[in-house]
Design an enzyme around this catalytic site. Structure first.
Site, PDB file in Angstrom:
ATOM      1  N   CYS A   1     -15.717   1.035  -3.879  1.00  0.00           N
ATOM      2  CA  CYS A   1     -16.519   0.899  -3.077  1.00  0.00           C
ATOM      3  C   CYS A   1     -17.011   2.496  -3.397  1.00  0.00           C
ATOM      4  O   CYS A   1     -18.012   3.081  -2.644  1.00  0.00           O
ATOM      5  CB  CYS A   1     -16.225   0.435  -1.822  1.00  0.00           C
ATOM      6  SG  CYS A   1     -15.301   1.820  -1.225  1.00  0.00           S
TER       7      CYS A   1
ATOM      8  N   ASP B   1      -7.880  -2.422  -5.209  1.00  0.00           N
ATOM      9  CA  ASP B   1      -9.150  -1.922  -4.156  1.00  0.00           C
ATOM     10  C   ASP B   1      -8.903  -0.546  -3.901  1.00  0.00           C
ATOM     11  O   ASP B   1      -8.262  -0.369  -3.780  1.00  0.00           O
ATOM     12  CB  ASP B   1      -8.646  -3.234  -3.300  1.00  0.00           C
ATOM     13  CG  ASP B   1     -10.449  -2.611  -1.726  1.00  0.00           C
ATOM     14  OD1 ASP B   1     -11.274  -1.997  -3.017  1.00  0.00           O
ATOM     15  OD2 ASP B   1     -10.682  -3.107  -1.492  1.00  0.00           O
TER      16      ASP B   1
ATOM     17  N   ASP C   1       0.406  -0.807   0.368  1.00  0.00           N
ATOM     18  CA  ASP C   1       0.412  -0.053  -0.311  1.00  0.00           C
ATOM     19  C   ASP C   1       1.295   1.109  -0.010  1.00  0.00           C
ATOM     20  O   ASP C   1       2.200   1.113   0.749  1.00  0.00           O
ATOM     21  CB  ASP C   1      -0.854  -0.218   1.117  1.00  0.00           C
ATOM     22  CG  ASP C   1      -2.202   0.673   1.514  1.00  0.00           C
ATOM     23  OD1 ASP C   1      -3.170   0.790   1.182  1.00  0.00           O
ATOM     24  OD2 ASP C   1      -1.432   1.901   1.353  1.00  0.00           O
TER      25      ASP C   1
HETATM   26  C1  LIG Z   1     -10.169   0.796  -0.392  1.00  0.00           C
HETATM   27  S1  LIG Z   1      -8.566   1.195   0.109  1.00  0.00           S
HETATM   28  C2  LIG Z   1      -8.354  -0.763   0.560  1.00  0.00           C
HETATM   29  C3  LIG Z   1      -9.237  -1.210   1.095  1.00  0.00           C
HETATM   30  C4  LIG Z   1      -7.735  -2.726   1.633  1.00  0.00           C
HETATM   31  N1  LIG Z   1      -8.604  -3.146   0.313  1.00  0.00           N
HETATM   32  C5  LIG Z   1      -8.917  -3.486   2.806  1.00  0.00           C
HETATM   33  O1  LIG Z   1      -9.894  -4.517   1.747  1.00  0.00           O
HETATM   34  O2  LIG Z   1      -9.270  -3.590   3.503  1.00  0.00           O
HETATM   35  C6  LIG Z   1      -7.586   2.196  -0.529  1.00  0.00           C
HETATM   36  C7  LIG Z   1      -5.825   2.121  -0.103  1.00  0.00           C
HETATM   37  O3  LIG Z   1      -5.322   2.278  -1.381  1.00  0.00           O
HETATM   38  C8  LIG Z   1      -4.360   3.199  -0.888  1.00  0.00           C
HETATM   39  N2  LIG Z   1      -4.042   4.234  -2.109  1.00  0.00           N
HETATM   40  C9  LIG Z   1      -4.087   4.662  -2.281  1.00  0.00           C
HETATM   41  N3  LIG Z   1      -3.527   5.409  -3.671  1.00  0.00           N
HETATM   42  C10 LIG Z   1      -1.961   4.390  -3.621  1.00  0.00           C
HETATM   43  C11 LIG Z   1      -1.474   4.400  -4.777  1.00  0.00           C
HETATM   44  N4  LIG Z   1      -1.105   4.641  -5.324  1.00  0.00           N
HETATM   45  N5  LIG Z   1      -0.489   2.866  -4.368  1.00  0.00           N
HETATM   46  C12 LIG Z   1      -1.191   2.256  -2.894  1.00  0.00           C
HETATM   47  N6  LIG Z   1      -1.853   2.003  -3.032  1.00  0.00           N
HETATM   48  C13 LIG Z   1      -2.434   3.041  -2.537  1.00  0.00           C
HETATM   49  C14 LIG Z   1      -4.806   3.910  -0.146  1.00  0.00           C
HETATM   50  O4  LIG Z   1      -3.450   4.261   1.045  1.00  0.00           O
HETATM   51  C15 LIG Z   1      -5.401   3.355   0.665  1.00  0.00           C
HETATM   52  O5  LIG Z   1      -4.962   1.962   1.937  1.00  0.00           O
END
Ligand SMILES: C[S@@+](CC[C@H](N)C(=O)[O-])C[C@H]1O[C@@H](n2cnc3c(N)ncnc32)[C@H](O)[C@@H]1O
Length: 432
Positions: free
Chosen positions: A361, A308, A262
């Site tokens: 989501c 996600d 992440d």
């Molecule tokens: C919807 S949440 C993930 C929820 C998690 N997969 C779960 O099921 O509990 C989206 C995540 O994407 C991360 N994020 C945002 N931009 C990103 C990037 N460029 N690369 C990787 N992760 C990223 C955020 O920090 C956040 O934790």
């Protein structure tokens, strides 16, 4: 505290949320700090009232022809809790700690007004600026869809098949009223009451031993639709606290390689404890260190990259009704940029013949079908897997799911009204 005193407290808290534009969770916490005499039952009941007002923030004011905190609470009691005027009047008897008695105008509104004829954002309780976006997805159904998105959500659990079987956990959680979820073969559902008291699943032996996780059924289905298999190399690119990672690990049955990362190490931190409780041994958590790419060693080798994606979260409004009123148009722009970036990153990680599962989501098209269309236009080596094919993992339920969910050329959209889940979009993209 009496029910009337709880109502007065809820009115005070809604007033502070409105006046200070404070997040609801903070306003509730502040109230708790300055009213230490209130017991946990009182706090839960008051929080339940406050969350329900936020669900019906616009429609309750419309019903009462008044946008004060008091009017919103009274309107909510009718619209959300279904109370009649006499019951509401009895709670507002003017006694010590109770709200002052109903005025003639309030009685008239509660007795005879409805939200019929209210503009869609008012009847559906969402910010005006989102109306064109919801129209683009739902057309004339946007009010009914939005009303379902405003309603209270159940508590869904995913049974961890690395440790347990659903039937066994269902029997063990009978005292909480756990029943199988309609779609997910590994889901259990517990209906929650109007007060915001949670049934304490975290203290259940099944939870402590890693046999269950809290996960909305839509999120469980999104994980299933990735079709992660034992032996594959799977990368969870936006793993956050690991909700999807844990589901993917169970699908892989401990075989293969699961890499979780992440961009935000703080979001990722809880994943270690969760993986260990769930008995996952094939996960490799890559915590970012400064600007270095934690996946620098991986070049077009993954069978599956799960995104996600960071999104506006419009699909989860029923769990956080405060968020929809706090959302600003700028947030959508930022998310669109993040999503395009993550998709680009995934394209380079997946091997020829592999796939990307893109999940949000959110119910908003620019984040869903729009994002997928732009991606395949930039990357002709990717094609969209037909959504019916994606849903075959549901076996005998695939047909009913296809009738319930909203299908587009790009993927599936689940919604509280259609599938009884949070709003989730899933698209699977195959690399040639
Ligand atoms: C919807 S949440 C993930 C929820 C998690 N997969 C779960 O099921 O509990 C989206 C995540 O994407 C991360 N994020 C945002 N931009 C990103 C990037 N460029 N690369 C990787 N992760 C990223 C955020 O920090 C956040 O934790």
């Amino acid at each position: 505290m009496t029910p009337a005193a709880r109502l007065s407290a809820a009115i005070d808290i809604i007033e502070s949320i409105e006046a200070q534009r404070a997040p609801a969770a903070k306003a509730l916490k502040d109230w708790g700090t300055s009213h230490r005499f209130a017991g946990s039952g009182d706090r839960a009941a008051i929080a339940g009232l406050v969350w329900d007002v936020l669900r019906r923030r616009a429609s309750s004011a419309y019903l009462m022809e008044d946008d004060t905190a008091r009017a919103r609470v009274l309107g909510m009691l009718k619209l959300e809790r279904g109370l009649d005027v006499a019951t509401i009047a009895a709670m507002c008897d003017g006694s010590r700690f109770a709200p002052p008695p109903l005025t003639a105008q309030e009685e008239r509104a509660l007795a005879s007004r409805t939200t019929a004829g209210a503009p869609p954002p008012v009847a559906g309780d969402y910010p005006d600026w989102l109306d064109p976006y919801l129209t683009a997805v739902f057309g004339d159904d946007r009010v009914t869809e939005a009303m379902a998105m405003a309603s209270r959500a159940p508590l869904d659990l995913r049974v961890n098949t690395l440790k347990a079987k659903r039937e066994k956990v269902e029997a063990s959680l009978k005292h909480l009223g756990a029943v199988p979820t309609p779609w997910s073969p590994i889901g259990l559902r517990i209906q929650l009451g109007a007060d915001a008291r949670n049934p304490g699943v975290h203290a259940e032996e099944d939870f402590i031993k890693g046999a269950i996780e809290v996960q909305d059924e839509g999120s469980q289905l999104a994980a299933l639709f990735t079709a992660a298999k034992p032996g594959e190399q799977v990368i969870d690119l936006c793993a956050g606290a690991g909700g999807k990672t844990l589901a993917l690990a169970a699908m892989m049955g401990g075989k293969g390689r699961l890499i979780a990362t992440d961009s935000d190490k703080r979001q990722l931190a809880p994943i270690h404890e969760r993986l260990s409780r769930a008995g996952v041994h094939n996960a490799d958590v890559r915590t970012p260190k400064g600007d270095a790419d934690p996946l620098a060693d991986i070049k077009a080798s993954a069978d599956l990259v799960v995104i996600d994606a960071p999104c506006t979260g419009t699909g989860t409004w029923r769990r956080n009704p405060d968020a929809k009123w706090r959302m600003r148009p700028g947030a959508l722009e930022i998310r669109l940029k993040d999503q395009a970036e993550v998709l680009e990153r995934a394209a380079a990680l997946v091997k020829p013949g592999g796939r990307i599962a893109y999940i949000t989501c959110s119910v908003l098209q620019p984040e869903n079908g729009g994002q997928v269309r732009s991606f395949v236009a930039r990357h002709p080596e990717f094609t969209i897997q037909p959504p019916d094919q994606t849903a075959t993992v549901l076996w005998d339920k695939a047909e009913a799911f296809a009738e319930a969910a909203l299908k587009s050329d790009e993927g599936w959209l689940m919604t509280p009204r259609r599938t009884g889940t949070d709003g989730f979009f899933v698209s699977v993209l195959k690399k040639a």
